[in-house]
Design a protein around this motif. Structure first.
Motif, PDB file in Angstrom:
ATOM      1  N   UNK A  88       0.830  -1.194   0.000  1.00 19.00           N
ATOM      2  CA  UNK A  88       0.000   0.000   0.000  1.00 19.00           C
ATOM      3  C   UNK A  88       0.871   1.252   0.000  1.00 19.00           C
ATOM      4  N   UNK A  89       0.370   2.293  -0.624  1.00 18.07           N
ATOM      5  CA  UNK A  89       1.089   3.564  -0.675  1.00 18.07           C
ATOM      6  C   UNK A  89       0.409   4.650   0.137  1.00 18.07           C
ATOM      7  N   UNK A  90      -0.575   4.242   0.935  1.00 22.87           N
ATOM      8  CA  UNK A  90      -1.313   5.217   1.726  1.00 22.87           C
ATOM      9  C   UNK A  90      -2.083   4.473   2.810  1.00 22.87           C
ATOM     10  N   UNK A  91      -2.628   5.219   3.741  1.00 29.11           N
ATOM     11  CA  UNK A  91      -3.445   4.608   4.780  1.00 29.11           C
ATOM     12  C   UNK A  91      -4.679   3.945   4.185  1.00 29.11           C
ATOM     13  N   UNK A  92      -5.326   4.602   3.242  1.00 33.32           N
ATOM     14  CA  UNK A  92      -6.523   4.015   2.645  1.00 33.32           C
ATOM     15  C   UNK A  92      -6.218   2.680   1.970  1.00 33.32           C
ATOM     16  N   UNK A  93      -5.122   2.620   1.239  1.00 32.68           N
ATOM     17  CA  UNK A  93      -4.756   1.358   0.604  1.00 32.68           C
ATOM     18  C   UNK A  93      -4.403   0.306   1.644  1.00 32.68           C
ATOM     19  N   UNK A  94      -3.785   0.708   2.750  1.00 38.01           N
ATOM     20  CA  UNK A  94      -3.446  -0.238   3.810  1.00 38.01           C
ATOM     21  C   UNK A  94      -4.714  -0.834   4.434  1.00 38.01           C
ATOM     22  N   UNK A 104      -0.592 -10.348   4.262  1.00 36.38           N
ATOM     23  CA  UNK A 104       0.400  -9.400   4.760  1.00 36.38           C
ATOM     24  C   UNK A 104       0.153  -8.010   4.181  1.00 36.38           C
ATOM     25  N   UNK A 105       0.349  -7.009   5.013  1.00 38.27           N
ATOM     26  CA  UNK A 105       0.197  -5.626   4.582  1.00 38.27           C
ATOM     27  C   UNK A 105       1.566  -4.955   4.601  1.00 38.27           C
ATOM     28  N   UNK A 106       2.028  -4.569   3.434  1.00 44.38           N
ATOM     29  CA  UNK A 106       3.281  -3.839   3.293  1.00 44.38           C
ATOM     30  C   UNK A 106       2.936  -2.392   2.963  1.00 44.38           C
ATOM     31  N   UNK A 107       3.585  -1.464   3.625  1.00 42.38           N
ATOM     32  CA  UNK A 107       3.261  -0.050   3.429  1.00 42.38           C
ATOM     33  C   UNK A 107       4.531   0.724   3.119  1.00 42.38           C
ATOM     34  N   UNK A 108       4.477   1.503   2.074  1.00 44.33           N
ATOM     35  CA  UNK A 108       5.526   2.488   1.776  1.00 44.33           C
ATOM     36  C   UNK A 108       4.857   3.747   1.278  1.00 44.33           C
TER      37      UNK A 108
END
Length: 416
Positions: A88-94, A104-108
């Motif tokens: 995800x590239x944002x909180x909404x995508x996360x 799994x949730x990967x965030x950048x």
């Protein structure tokens, strides 16, 4: 299509037959309400079969990048083929990753805000920081979350300062890039609590570009790799494109994993949605101003923004390109009928370009744009309030499912 992959040892070969896809010519486009983004299940399954093969043979963990493909009504299919997470590239995508991908949730993100970080720490399994200053700022919160039982892997995005991306708009390693830490700015003294590195410099590239990129990454950052548990190779690995050398990708990943004793993560977006569907439109009017122009019930700027941003020329089923020379006569078209293809917004440049059709276009005729699933639906807008295309799925049995229709409420919800 048979794919043969040879491992780096050249002693093991793995062959498998990719599933067949629904022929374009067998689809009755008039039965699909226009406008609509239509994903073909058979083509998505073909891509997933190949991606699953690469994951299995290379040992990499392949996750889907929502910035390129986030059609969540298909996530059950992704899980069926062993895709166990998303980036995800944002909180909404996360939040979408946690709720709908269920892995799994990967965030950048290039930068995180104080307001969003607490929620991100509840969601992220892997959290990548774009700078050491952001890592220093949020490290106490990360450590507190870890102390509270959250197993959060932290990475730093690096900028190898090497890329083979022709379009500046999509070049993460261009001059003065704000994305990632260069070797000059890298802080070895701040690696406590960091167990991974992340780089992303590819854009719809083959594995030869990855090979050259890895050489630069190892040369510039190799001294830090022994301290790491994982390395994320980012996205841009267009492994589902015809001609992509998947054998080399598998060899590269296996060799890197074995050399540095790290897990390798790949996070393509386009590879999932590549050539999996279309944008169905219809002709609303034909006007003439020296040339004929067909006005469609879709917008180039609102529904196909990459056509203008990249820019690129999409394929239209059943239509060809005009002659290359500039001053064309009617006889130059070989009996075909040329039309400028334009959208329905007030933007003067809401035009795809000129195409040649085998017959004259009539009001109501379908115009089908190819390869419109990846990096298209995720970037659409409600500009001018024009009707947003439906989202639908063409299933294996030939049935069409309209999974989403957009109306006034969605348009209004963007405003205040």
């Amino acid at each position: 299509m048979t794919v043969t992959d040879t491992h780096s040892t050249d002693t093991h070969k793995a062959e498998f037959q990719l599933p067949e896809v629904t022929p374009e010519g067998s689809i009755d486009w008039t039965t699909i309400p226009s406008p609509a983004f239509v994903l073909d299940e058979s083509r998505l399954r073909r891509n997933l079969a190949l991606i699953s093969h690469v994951q299995r043979e290379s040992g990499a963990r392949i996750i889907v990048a929502f910035k390129g493909f986030s059609m969540w009504s298909t996530f059950g299919l992704l899980r069926e083929y062993g895709i166990g997470g998303a980036t995800a590239s944002s909180l909404n995508e996360a939040i979408l990753a946690r709720e709908e991908m269920q892995g799994e949730v990967h965030v950048y993100a290039p930068a995180y805000s104080d307001e969003e970080m607490p929620r991100i720490l509840e969601l992220a399994d892997h959290l990548v920081f774009n700078s050491f200053s952001q890592w220093e700022r949020f490290k106490p919160q990360v450590e507190a979350a870890r102390a509270g039982g959250r197993d959060i892997h932290v990475g730093i995005r690096i900028n190898p300062e090497y890329a083979e991306v022709e379009t500046d708009l999509y070049n993460p390693a261009g001059p003065f890039s704000r994305l990632g830490v260069t070797r000059r700015e890298f802080r070895e003294d701040l690696l406590d609590g960091v167990d991974g590195l992340h780089f992303h410099t590819l854009c719809e590239k083959d594995s030869d570009t990855l090979e050259r990129t890895l050489e630069v990454v190892e040369r510039n950052f190799g001294e830090f790799l022994p301290q790491m548990k994982w390395v994320n190779f980012g996205g841009g690995h267009l492994m589902t494109r015809a001609g992509y050398d998947t054998a080399r990708l598998i060899r590269l990943v296996r060799a890197f994993r074995e050399k540095w004793e790290v897990d390798v993560i790949l996070e393509p977006g386009s590879a999932f949605g590549w050539q999996t569907g279309w944008l169905v439109s219809r002709v609303l009017d034909v006007v003439h101003n020296v040339k004929d122009a067909a006005l469609l019930d879709v917008s180039v700027s609102a529904h196909m923004p990459d056509v203008l941003e990249m820019p690129y020329r999409p394929r239209i089923l059943g239509a060809g390109d005009p002659p290359e020379h500039e001053h064309r006569e009617a006889s130059d078209y070989g009996g075909g009928h040329p039309y400028l293809i334009g959208g329905t917004t007030c933007l003067a440049g809401d035009v795809v370009g000129e195409y040649v059709f085998g017959r004259q276009l009539q009001i109501g005729d379908r115009v089908i744009f190819d390869d419109m699933i990846h990096y298209t639906m995720v970037k659409t807008t409600f500009f001018n309030g024009v009707k947003h295309p439906d989202i639908g799925i063409l299933h294996l049995d030939g049935s069409y499912e309209r999974v989403k229709t957009f109306g006034y409420e969605e348009f209004k919800a963007k405003l205040s």
